[in-house]
Motif scaffolding. Structure first.
Motif, short mmCIF file in Angstrom:
data_model
loop_
_atom_site.label_atom_id
_atom_site.label_comp_id
_atom_site.label_asym_id
_atom_site.label_seq_id
_atom_site.Cartn_x
_atom_site.Cartn_y
_atom_site.Cartn_z
N GLU A 14 37.48 47.74 41.91
CA GLU A 14 36.44 46.76 42.22
C GLU A 14 36.07 46.91 43.70
N ILE A 15 34.78 47.05 43.97
CA ILE A 15 34.29 47.18 45.34
C ILE A 15 33.39 45.99 45.65
N THR A 16 33.72 45.28 46.71
CA THR A 16 32.92 44.15 47.14
C THR A 16 32.52 44.34 48.60
N THR A 17 31.55 43.54 49.04
CA THR A 17 31.15 43.54 50.44
C THR A 17 31.34 42.14 51.00
N LYS A 18 31.57 42.08 52.32
CA LYS A 18 31.85 40.79 52.94
C LYS A 18 31.60 40.89 54.44
N ARG A 19 31.08 39.82 55.00
CA ARG A 19 30.93 39.79 56.46
C ARG A 19 32.33 39.72 57.09
N ILE A 20 32.51 40.43 58.16
CA ILE A 20 33.81 40.44 58.82
C ILE A 20 34.16 39.07 59.40
N TYR A 21 33.15 38.22 59.57
CA TYR A 21 33.37 36.88 60.11
C TYR A 21 33.87 35.90 59.05
N ASP A 22 33.82 36.30 57.77
CA ASP A 22 34.33 35.45 56.70
C ASP A 22 35.86 35.58 56.65
N ASP A 23 36.51 34.52 56.21
CA ASP A 23 37.97 34.54 56.13
C ASP A 23 38.45 35.55 55.09
N PRO A 24 39.52 36.28 55.41
CA PRO A 24 40.12 37.18 54.42
C PRO A 24 40.70 36.35 53.28
N ASP A 25 40.45 36.79 52.04
CA ASP A 25 40.95 36.05 50.89
C ASP A 25 40.97 36.97 49.67
N ASN A 26 42.13 37.45 49.31
CA ASN A 26 42.26 38.33 48.13
C ASN A 26 41.27 39.49 48.17
N ASP A 27 41.15 40.13 49.32
CA ASP A 27 40.16 41.18 49.52
C ASP A 27 40.66 42.56 49.13
N GLY A 28 41.92 42.72 48.85
CA GLY A 28 42.45 44.05 48.62
C GLY A 28 42.39 44.83 49.93
N ALA A 29 42.07 46.09 49.86
CA ALA A 29 41.96 46.93 51.06
C ALA A 29 40.68 46.54 51.81
N ARG A 30 40.83 46.25 53.10
CA ARG A 30 39.70 45.82 53.94
C ARG A 30 39.31 46.96 54.88
N LEU A 79 37.47 55.67 50.05
CA LEU A 79 38.05 55.52 48.71
C LEU A 79 39.57 55.66 48.73
N ASP A 80 40.08 56.54 49.59
CA ASP A 80 41.53 56.75 49.67
C ASP A 80 42.26 55.51 50.16
N VAL A 81 41.62 54.73 51.01
CA VAL A 81 42.27 53.52 51.53
C VAL A 81 42.59 52.56 50.39
N ALA A 82 41.70 52.48 49.43
CA ALA A 82 41.85 51.51 48.34
C ALA A 82 42.73 52.00 47.20
N LYS A 83 42.82 53.31 47.02
CA LYS A 83 43.49 53.89 45.86
C LYS A 83 42.81 53.31 44.61
N ASP A 84 43.56 52.66 43.73
CA ASP A 84 42.97 52.07 42.52
C ASP A 84 42.86 50.56 42.64
N ASP A 85 42.98 50.05 43.83
CA ASP A 85 43.01 48.62 44.09
C ASP A 85 41.60 48.09 44.31
N GLN A 86 41.52 46.88 44.75
CA GLN A 86 40.25 46.29 45.16
C GLN A 86 39.92 46.78 46.57
N LEU A 87 38.65 47.03 46.80
CA LEU A 87 38.17 47.50 48.10
C LEU A 87 37.10 46.53 48.59
N THR A 88 37.25 46.06 49.82
CA THR A 88 36.24 45.20 50.44
C THR A 88 35.67 45.93 51.64
N LEU A 89 34.36 46.16 51.59
CA LEU A 89 33.64 46.81 52.69
C LEU A 89 33.15 45.72 53.63
#
Length: 116
Positions: A2-18, A82-92
């Motif tokens: 799962e790949i999501t996007t988020k502003r860096i100013y938002d609080d980290p919350d179950n983001d997986g690899a950031r 992609l390597d940072v996340a492996k098969d996990d969640q990735l937050t850009l």
């Protein structure tokens, strides 16, 4: 993955690899607050493209096309994201105020097309 996007100013919350995908470090955010797994600035738009776009909504379509063209030339940097996340969640993570028209949105779409 799962790949999501988020502003860096938002609080980290179950983001997986950031992963911060901006070329410049965001103002007012410490490295501790950012809680990054990686900062891969090489995957960000070129300075020339970023300056040209200047977050002008009228340039969005052309920005996307030009940025995807740049991404096709950055296989190593894209692979590192992609390597940072492996098969996990990735937050850009990005700093732009526009949540719908920014480089992380384009990168997410590009990455999803590469892993499908």
């Amino acid at each position: 993955m799962e790949i999501t996007t988020k502003r860096i100013y938002d609080d980290p919350d179950n983001d997986g690899a950031r992963v911060l995908v901006d070329r410049l470090w965001p103002r007012g955010v410490s490295k501790e607050e950012a809680q990054l797994d990686a900062w891969i600035k090489e995957v960000a738009p070129s300075d020339e493209l970023r300056t040209w776009y200047d977050h002008d909504p009228d340039r969005w379509t052309e920005f996307k096309e030009r940025y995807v063209s740049e991404l096709k030339e950055k296989d190593d940097a894209v692979g590192r994201v992609l390597d940072v996340a492996k098969d996990d969640q990735l937050t850009l993570l990005y700093a732009a105020t526009d949540r719908e028209r920014n480089n992380a949105v384009v990168l997410r779409e590009y990455l999803e097309s590469q892993i499908d």
